[in-house]
Design a protein around this motif. Structure first.
Motif, PDB file in Angstrom:
ATOM      1  N   HIS A 255      25.192  22.453  51.068  1.00  8.56           N
ATOM      2  CA  HIS A 255      26.549  22.487  51.623  1.00  8.56           C
ATOM      3  C   HIS A 255      27.509  23.151  50.640  1.00  8.56           C
ATOM      4  O   HIS A 255      28.382  23.946  51.057  1.00  8.56           O
ATOM      5  N   ALA A 276      28.038  28.965  61.254  1.00  8.78           N
ATOM      6  CA  ALA A 276      26.808  28.448  61.862  1.00  8.78           C
ATOM      7  C   ALA A 276      25.982  27.690  60.832  1.00  8.78           C
ATOM      8  O   ALA A 276      25.386  26.641  61.141  1.00  8.78           O
ATOM      9  N   LYS A 278      27.083  26.080  58.164  1.00  7.30           N
ATOM     10  CA  LYS A 278      27.728  24.796  57.877  1.00  7.30           C
ATOM     11  C   LYS A 278      27.352  23.758  58.936  1.00  7.30           C
ATOM     12  O   LYS A 278      27.043  22.606  58.622  1.00  7.30           O
ATOM     13  N   ALA A 279      27.388  24.175  60.187  1.00  6.23           N
ATOM     14  CA  ALA A 279      27.047  23.249  61.269  1.00  6.23           C
ATOM     15  C   ALA A 279      25.590  22.801  61.165  1.00  6.23           C
ATOM     16  O   ALA A 279      25.273  21.623  61.370  1.00  6.23           O
ATOM     17  N   GLU A 280      24.705  23.725  60.801  1.00  5.49           N
ATOM     18  CA  GLU A 280      23.285  23.390  60.704  1.00  5.49           C
ATOM     19  C   GLU A 280      23.011  22.476  59.516  1.00  5.49           C
ATOM     20  O   GLU A 280      22.197  21.544  59.609  1.00  5.49           O
ATOM     21  N   GLU A 282      25.050  20.322  58.336  1.00 11.23           N
ATOM     22  CA  GLU A 282      25.538  18.998  58.724  1.00 11.23           C
ATOM     23  C   GLU A 282      24.528  18.290  59.612  1.00 11.23           C
ATOM     24  O   GLU A 282      24.302  17.083  59.473  1.00 11.23           O
ATOM     25  N   ARG A 283      23.889  19.024  60.512  1.00 13.66           N
ATOM     26  CA  ARG A 283      22.859  18.414  61.364  1.00 13.66           C
ATOM     27  C   ARG A 283      21.660  17.972  60.520  1.00 13.66           C
ATOM     28  O   ARG A 283      21.055  16.926  60.777  1.00 13.66           O
TER      29      ARG A 283
END
Length: 292
Positions: A255, A276, A278-280, A282-283
């Motif tokens: 991150h 994209a 960052k979102a991945e 986080e998942r």
């Protein structure tokens, strides 16, 4: 292979007259925490069962419920107070002698007197109960671990797909980085030419500006470190040892690298990929919270 921290397991065992059942439920937790509920007569076994769980599980909040099956349907057995029975016999014989009554005292007369025969809970055979408890707990732990492995396989597949996405986007960002510098140089040249109205542009000064921009927006280190973190993450996914806490640390590092890449880069295509990524990440972080 990864293991989940959530699951359920049950076991039952009998040794002699002692029958014990165990249920285990585990949820996510930073460490291994065991909350044991045992019958009063088996409370001395709490430290042993807690250790048995911690020897098998590395992480998770584990609820352990132990039930002891009573040896009889009612859970009680008749007990004879022989001392009291003797006193009744002595009293009856003394009474018969004083009154001149014929015959001797019948056993039924004595047995029917208050307190001679009473129902009591049967005492626990601690050694047998302890053996049954350990066997039932072993069964429950085996079932729990099986469920955690099955869920771990699903988590592994999900993480593998998400890591592949990150690896692909990271390669694209690395390929786009030089293009960003070239486009900046072209924009700067065009802008200067527009403002200078035909005046010659100093190529050395232009090169300095471009060099400063390239230095400010250089993301090579971040891309390299991110690739290293992803490689280490994959190694942990393949490890046979509990890896959840180390994976969580690596996700934090991922991150950080993605954030730094986004703050340095001023290229639109790179920014799209950073969002994209960052979102991945986080998942991935959410999934790692489930890993032992």
């Amino acid at each position: 292979m990864l293991k989940s921290m959530t699951g359920f397991g049950a076991g039952r065992a009998r040794v002699g007259d002692e029958e014990v059942s165990v249920e285990l439920r585990s949820l996510n937790h930073k460490f291994c925490e065991v909350k044991a509920r045992l019958p009063r007569e088996l409370s001395s076994q709490e430290s042993l069962v807690t250790k048995q769980v911690k020897d098998r599980l590395a992480r998770g909040s584990v609820e352990l419920l132990v039930k002891r099956q009573a040896p009889t349907a009612s859970g009680t057995v008749p007990t004879v107070d022989l001392g009291l029975a003797r006193e009744y016999v002595r009293a009856f014989r003394e009474l018969a002698s004083e009154l001149g009554l014929p015959g001797d005292v019948a056993w039924s007369q004595v047995a029917n007197q208050p307190g001679v025969v009473r129902l009591e809970e049967k005492g626990v055979e601690l050694e047998s109960a302890s053996q049954a408890l350990q066997a039932a707990l072993d069964q429950a732990l085996t079932a729990l671990e099986k469920m955690r492995r099955i869920e771990g396989e699903a988590i592994h597949a999900d993480l593998d797909a998400r890591v592949k996405l990150l690896e692909g986007w990271s390669r694209e960002v690395a390929q786009l980085a030089p293009k960003a510098v070239q486009e900046y140089q072209q924009r700067l040249t065009d802008r200067i030419a527009e403002l200078a109205s035909g005046v010659a542009v100093d190529p050395q000064r232009l090169a300095q500006e471009v060099a400063l921009f390239a230095e400010r927006t250089d993301i090579a280190e971040e891309v390299t470190r991110l690739a290293s973190h992803l490689e280490q993450f994959r190694a942990l996914m393949a490890s046979t040892e509990p890896a959840g806490r180390r994976m969580d640390f690596l996700v934090q590092e991922m991150h950080r690298e993605v954030n730094t890449t986004g703050s340095k880069s001023q290229h639109a295509e790179i920014s799209v990929r950073v969002v994209a990524m960052k979102a991945e990440v986080e998942r991935i972080r959410e999934q790692v919270q489930n890993v032992e």
